[in-house]
Scaffold this active site. Structure first.
Site, PDB file in Angstrom:
ATOM      1  N   ASP A 189      21.007  75.030  49.997  1.00  0.00           N
ATOM      2  CA  ASP A 189      20.046  74.587  48.983  1.00  0.00           C
ATOM      3  C   ASP A 189      20.495  75.089  47.612  1.00  0.00           C
ATOM      4  O   ASP A 189      20.852  76.262  47.448  1.00  0.00           O
ATOM      5  CB  ASP A 189      18.647  75.128  49.320  1.00  0.00           C
ATOM      6  CG  ASP A 189      17.581  74.563  48.412  1.00  0.00           C
ATOM      7  OD1 ASP A 189      16.819  73.674  48.860  1.00  0.00           O
ATOM      8  OD2 ASP A 189      17.499  74.996  47.234  1.00  0.00           O
ATOM      9  N   ASN A 197      17.174  70.441  36.314  1.00  0.00           N
ATOM     10  CA  ASN A 197      16.669  69.125  35.913  1.00  0.00           C
ATOM     11  C   ASN A 197      15.858  69.206  34.617  1.00  0.00           C
ATOM     12  O   ASN A 197      16.002  68.376  33.721  1.00  0.00           O
ATOM     13  CB  ASN A 197      15.754  68.546  36.998  1.00  0.00           C
ATOM     14  CG  ASN A 197      16.527  67.771  38.051  1.00  0.00           C
ATOM     15  OD1 ASN A 197      17.500  67.105  37.740  1.00  0.00           O
ATOM     16  ND2 ASN A 197      16.094  67.874  39.290  1.00  0.00           N
ATOM     17  N   ASP A 206      21.588  64.598  38.766  1.00  0.00           N
ATOM     18  CA  ASP A 206      22.274  63.757  39.762  1.00  0.00           C
ATOM     19  C   ASP A 206      23.783  64.028  39.755  1.00  0.00           C
ATOM     20  O   ASP A 206      24.417  64.120  40.809  1.00  0.00           O
ATOM     21  CB  ASP A 206      22.037  62.272  39.448  1.00  0.00           C
ATOM     22  CG  ASP A 206      20.640  61.831  39.849  1.00  0.00           C
ATOM     23  OD1 ASP A 206      19.905  62.648  40.432  1.00  0.00           O
ATOM     24  OD2 ASP A 206      20.288  60.667  39.583  1.00  0.00           O
ATOM     25  N   GLU A 233      17.908  68.361  46.983  1.00  0.00           N
ATOM     26  CA  GLU A 233      19.065  69.199  46.626  1.00  0.00           C
ATOM     27  C   GLU A 233      19.455  70.075  47.801  1.00  0.00           C
ATOM     28  O   GLU A 233      19.974  71.168  47.641  1.00  0.00           O
ATOM     29  CB  GLU A 233      18.766  70.036  45.381  1.00  0.00           C
ATOM     30  CG  GLU A 233      17.312  70.309  45.112  1.00  0.00           C
ATOM     31  CD  GLU A 233      16.771  71.524  45.877  1.00  0.00           C
ATOM     32  OE1 GLU A 233      16.102  71.286  46.893  1.00  0.00           O
ATOM     33  OE2 GLU A 233      16.999  72.664  45.451  1.00  0.00           O
TER      34      GLU A 233
HETATM   35  P1  GH3 Z   1      15.086  77.414  44.632  1.00  0.00           P
HETATM   36  O1  GH3 Z   1      16.140  78.245  43.997  1.00  0.00           O
HETATM   37  O2  GH3 Z   1      14.012  78.248  45.220  1.00  0.00           O
HETATM   38  O3  GH3 Z   1      15.663  76.455  45.631  1.00  0.00           O
HETATM   39  O4  GH3 Z   1      14.400  76.583  43.482  1.00  0.00           O
HETATM   40  P2  GH3 Z   1      14.576  75.050  43.159  1.00  0.00           P
HETATM   41  O5  GH3 Z   1      14.106  74.803  41.780  1.00  0.00           O
HETATM   42  O6  GH3 Z   1      15.958  74.611  43.464  1.00  0.00           O
HETATM   43  O7  GH3 Z   1      13.658  74.392  44.264  1.00  0.00           O
HETATM   44  P3  GH3 Z   1      12.480  73.363  44.166  1.00  0.00           P
HETATM   45  O8  GH3 Z   1      12.282  72.893  45.579  1.00  0.00           O
HETATM   46  O9  GH3 Z   1      11.310  73.946  43.437  1.00  0.00           O
HETATM   47  O10 GH3 Z   1      13.037  72.151  43.302  1.00  0.00           O
HETATM   48  C1  GH3 Z   1      13.981  71.273  43.763  1.00  0.00           C
HETATM   49  C2  GH3 Z   1      14.235  70.279  42.672  1.00  0.00           C
HETATM   50  O11 GH3 Z   1      15.258  69.344  43.050  1.00  0.00           O
HETATM   51  C3  GH3 Z   1      13.032  69.452  42.343  1.00  0.00           C
HETATM   52  C4  GH3 Z   1      13.498  68.045  42.375  1.00  0.00           C
HETATM   53  O12 GH3 Z   1      13.085  67.337  41.257  1.00  0.00           O
HETATM   54  C5  GH3 Z   1      15.014  68.153  42.366  1.00  0.00           C
HETATM   55  N1  GH3 Z   1      15.649  67.044  43.050  1.00  0.00           N
HETATM   56  C6  GH3 Z   1      15.486  66.652  44.328  1.00  0.00           C
HETATM   57  N2  GH3 Z   1      16.224  65.558  44.569  1.00  0.00           N
HETATM   58  C7  GH3 Z   1      16.878  65.236  43.423  1.00  0.00           C
HETATM   59  C8  GH3 Z   1      17.792  64.196  43.051  1.00  0.00           C
HETATM   60  O13 GH3 Z   1      18.160  63.328  43.837  1.00  0.00           O
HETATM   61  N3  GH3 Z   1      18.253  64.206  41.785  1.00  0.00           N
HETATM   62  C9  GH3 Z   1      17.859  65.154  40.898  1.00  0.00           C
HETATM   63  N4  GH3 Z   1      18.359  65.099  39.677  1.00  0.00           N
HETATM   64  N5  GH3 Z   1      17.000  66.120  41.226  1.00  0.00           N
HETATM   65  C10 GH3 Z   1      16.505  66.187  42.458  1.00  0.00           C
HETATM   66 MG    MG Z   2      16.584  74.589  45.477  1.00  0.00          MG
END
Ligand code: GH3
Ligand code: MG
Length: 317
Positions: A189, A197, A206, A233
């Site tokens: 992760d 983002n 992305d 992610e």
């Molecule tokens: P942690 O270190 O605890 O993993 O924190 P985090 O911010 O990585 O985790 P969180 O689950 O809060 O956020 C994940 C983010 O990933 C939120 C979401 O918008 C982003 N995300 C998920 N899929 C995609 C994608 O396909 N493209 C983009 N640009 N962002 C994505």
């Molecule tokens: Mg994360």
């Protein structure tokens, strides 16, 4: 009757690649019947032969034919049973089976189609007809394979998608259980990706995910390993016949590789760059559900996050 023209002209469907010499398995308990079909296909196909149902299943496993011409009436294991067995295994279920039969009753034909055959051909075979039908079904197989391939790739990153991973872990769970071998999962992760983002924008987000996927994919993987996007992610790697130690080494190599890639992340609380947290789990599959392995990897990932991120945690279950 035999001619050396390839089965497919080079331009059947642009962009589709047809096998130059498709692999054909001919199954019949009477060698003379095999001989007739061999004459028809030996020039354009790589032909394998089997004279019993059991032998047919063995050849299938070893040679992975593109199509099977299968006699219905055979002593011991008949064609219907062979076809059922092939359709029950993920590795062989997509191989088209054409029954070749001397007793063409509607009941038999219906049964054959019900167990998964794509077509029926009557004996004595007419060489032109059998060739045309085989060609049609080989073309359909190539197209079906291309569609399956498309359906199993993640649109953003181009690596395997969740669906493909789910298929593979199920198959490998069974394979490793049979072989009493360990199966490992690496769950990955991206750290603080929400902040990435928020700061750089979703498009840059992305691009970052694509770079992470590329870095994962570029590691040296073994033949049966798969690297896939699990969602958002999160990425997941499957390593059959790999113990915890081996999977931990791989996980650490991945973490380090990504760290060295040094993709800037000015708003990470962990480092000046994009980092990943990694959870590893390993087990020798048994009667438990495979979700036990995935949730163990997930717990280890959680532990890595709790422990400060940009790290690997792992356990055997
Ligand atoms: P942690 O270190 O605890 O993993 O924190 P985090 O911010 O990585 O985790 P969180 O689950 O809060 O956020 C994940 C983010 O990933 C939120 C979401 O918008 C982003 N995300 C998920 N899929 C995609 C994608 O396909 N493209 C983009 N640009 N962002 C994505
Ligand atoms: Mg994360």
């Amino acid at each position: 009757m035999s001619d050396s023209k390839p089965l497919f002209p080079s331009d059947v469907v642009p962009g589709m690649s047809y096998p130059e010499r498709p692999k054909l398995l001919i199954v019949d308990d009477q060698p003379v019947n095999i001989q007739v079909l061999y004459q028809v296909f030996s020039a354009s196909c790589e032909v394998f032969m089997a004279t019993s149902g059991k032998q047919a299943l063995e050849v299938c496993q070893q040679k992975k034919p593109d199509l099977i011409l299968l006699d219905v009436v055979m002593p011991d294991m008949d064609g219907i049973e062979v076809c059922r067995a092939l359709k029950a295994e993920p590795e062989s279920q997509d191989i088209p089976v054409i029954f070749v039969t001397s007793q063409d009753s509607p009941e038999e034909e219906t049964l054959g189609l019900e167990v998964g055959a794509v077509d029926f051909i009557s004996k004595p075979v007419n060489p032109a007809v059998v060739k045309a039908r085989v060609k049609t079904h080989l073309m359909l197989k190539v197209q079906a394979d291309a569609l399956r391939e498309l359906a199993s790739v993640d649109g953003l990153t181009g690596i395997a998608n969740r669906r493909r991973f789910d298929e593979r872990i199920e198959a490998e769970w069974r394979a490793c259980r049979r072989a009493e071998q360990p199966l490992s999962v690496i769950m990955i992760d991206v750290d603080h990706f929400k902040k990435y983002n928020d700061h750089y924008g979703h498009l840059e987000g992305d691009t970052c995910l694509k770079a992470v996927a590329k870095a994962l994919k570029e590691n040296e993987w073994r033949g049966r390993d798969i690297v896939s996007r699990y969602g958002g992610e999160e990425f997941v790697c499957l390593m059959p016949e790999t113990n915890l130690e081996g999977a931990m080494q791989k996980a650490e190599a991945i973490r380090e590789r990504l760290f060295k890639l040094a993709l800037p992340h000015a708003h990470s609380d962990t480092a000046d760059r994009v980092t990943i947290s990694v959870g590893v789990a390993c087990t020798i599959p048994d009667e438990r559900d495979l979700s036990s392995l995935l949730s163990a990897a997930d717990s280890q990932l959680y532990k890595a996050k709790e422990g400060g991120r940009n790290r690997v945690e792992g356990a055997s279950v």
